[in-house]
Design a protein around this motif. Structure first.
Motif, PDB file in Angstrom:
ATOM      1  N   ARG A 149      -5.433   0.340  -6.386  1.00  0.00           N
ATOM      2  CA  ARG A 149      -4.165   0.945  -5.943  1.00  0.00           C
ATOM      3  C   ARG A 149      -3.716   2.088  -6.855  1.00  0.00           C
ATOM      4  O   ARG A 149      -3.056   3.014  -6.420  1.00  0.00           O
ATOM      5  CB  ARG A 149      -3.049  -0.099  -5.899  1.00  0.00           C
ATOM      6  CG  ARG A 149      -3.176  -1.100  -4.780  1.00  0.00           C
ATOM      7  CD  ARG A 149      -1.880  -1.909  -4.639  1.00  0.00           C
ATOM      8  NE  ARG A 149      -2.070  -3.109  -3.866  1.00  0.00           N
ATOM      9  CZ  ARG A 149      -2.121  -3.161  -2.541  1.00  0.00           C
ATOM     10  NH1 ARG A 149      -2.005  -2.051  -1.837  1.00  0.00           N
ATOM     11  NH2 ARG A 149      -2.278  -4.304  -1.920  1.00  0.00           N
ATOM     12  N   LEU A 168      -3.948   2.062  -1.837  1.00  0.00           N
ATOM     13  CA  LEU A 168      -4.825   1.179  -1.059  1.00  0.00           C
ATOM     14  C   LEU A 168      -5.742   0.412  -2.001  1.00  0.00           C
ATOM     15  O   LEU A 168      -6.256   0.972  -2.970  1.00  0.00           O
ATOM     16  CB  LEU A 168      -5.672   2.010  -0.087  1.00  0.00           C
ATOM     17  CG  LEU A 168      -4.877   2.735   0.988  1.00  0.00           C
ATOM     18  CD1 LEU A 168      -5.599   3.983   1.434  1.00  0.00           C
ATOM     19  CD2 LEU A 168      -4.627   1.816   2.153  1.00  0.00           C
ATOM     20  N   ASP A 227       0.777   3.652   4.585  1.00  0.00           N
ATOM     21  CA  ASP A 227      -0.324   4.276   3.869  1.00  0.00           C
ATOM     22  C   ASP A 227      -1.464   4.553   4.842  1.00  0.00           C
ATOM     23  O   ASP A 227      -2.036   5.635   4.862  1.00  0.00           O
ATOM     24  CB  ASP A 227      -0.792   3.416   2.701  1.00  0.00           C
ATOM     25  CG  ASP A 227      -1.065   1.963   3.086  1.00  0.00           C
ATOM     26  OD1 ASP A 227      -0.761   1.547   4.226  1.00  0.00           O
ATOM     27  OD2 ASP A 227      -1.578   1.217   2.225  1.00  0.00           O
ATOM     28  N   ILE A 228      -1.783   3.562   5.690  1.00  0.00           N
ATOM     29  CA  ILE A 228      -2.907   3.702   6.599  1.00  0.00           C
ATOM     30  C   ILE A 228      -2.623   2.963   7.899  1.00  0.00           C
ATOM     31  O   ILE A 228      -2.014   1.893   7.885  1.00  0.00           O
ATOM     32  CB  ILE A 228      -4.204   3.181   5.945  1.00  0.00           C
ATOM     33  CG1 ILE A 228      -5.431   3.512   6.802  1.00  0.00           C
ATOM     34  CG2 ILE A 228      -4.110   1.707   5.623  1.00  0.00           C
ATOM     35  CD1 ILE A 228      -6.747   3.336   6.063  1.00  0.00           C
ATOM     36  N   GLY A 288       0.761  -1.236   0.000  1.00  0.00           N
ATOM     37  CA  GLY A 288       0.000   0.000   0.000  1.00  0.00           C
ATOM     38  C   GLY A 288       0.790   1.282   0.000  1.00  0.00           C
ATOM     39  O   GLY A 288       0.358   2.278  -0.567  1.00  0.00           O
TER      40      GLY A 288
END
Length: 176
Positions: free
Chosen positions: A166, A159, A101-102, A46
């Motif tokens: 993505r 993501l 990313d998260i 990600g």
């Protein structure tokens, strides 16, 4: 609205807002890490876009590497983190900035902190483009946060939903 597999997603965060957040995060890190040559560690898959755009705004010397871990199946976090690809370099005595990313539950962050402490890093910082405070279960400080977002599933900008999405330059949220 877009469709990926069997689900629909609505626009959530624009490419321009993402770019501005990454520039701000890189400048914050640059100010914090003055005098250091950090190793930025991107968490694949990600974070590949996040790392790429983050380091474009980081103007001082740095190194970049990647690890690959997995904790998602479909739209749910499994809670179990599996290390898939590790590091090939020693990080002992180095300043490391993990770029995610998260961050939602924080299981991946906790696993990464454990991995890098075992490597005897000098200093460890955590950067994430997206943070879901409602879902976070860890007691680990996040140093650089792009956006605090609700605990809803998102895709785009690295993501994915079961492999798709993505490549989208902006972020979409699951349509309820």
């Amino acid at each position: 609205m877009i469709q990926l597999h069997d689900k629909h997603f609505v626009p959530f965060i624009s490419a321009q807002d993402i770019g501005a957040a990454l520039e701000r995060m890189a400048k914050e890190a640059e100010a914090d890490l003055d005098g250091e040559v950090p190793v930025f560690i991107g968490v694949l898959n990600g974070a590949f876009m996040v790392v790429s755009d983050f380091v474009k705004h980081y103007t001082k010397p740095c190194e970049i590497s990647f690890v690959k871990l997995a904790s998602y199946e479909g739209t749910e976090s499994t809670g179990a983190v599996k290390q898939l690809i590790g590091l090939s370099q020693s990080l002992e005595g180095r300043t490391v900035v993990v770029i995610e990313d998260i961050v939602d539950t924080g299981h991946t962050v906790a696993e990464l902190v454990k991995m890098f402490k075992a490597q005897k890093v000098k200093q460890l910082k955590i950067a994430t483009l997206f943070f879901k405070p409602e879902a976070y279960t860890q007691n680990i400080a996040l140093d650089y946060i792009g956006f605090e977002i609700p605990n809803k599933f998102i895709v785009g900008y690295g993501l994915d939903y079961d492999g798709l999405g993505r490549n989208l330059p902006e972020v979409y949220q699951l349509h309820s």
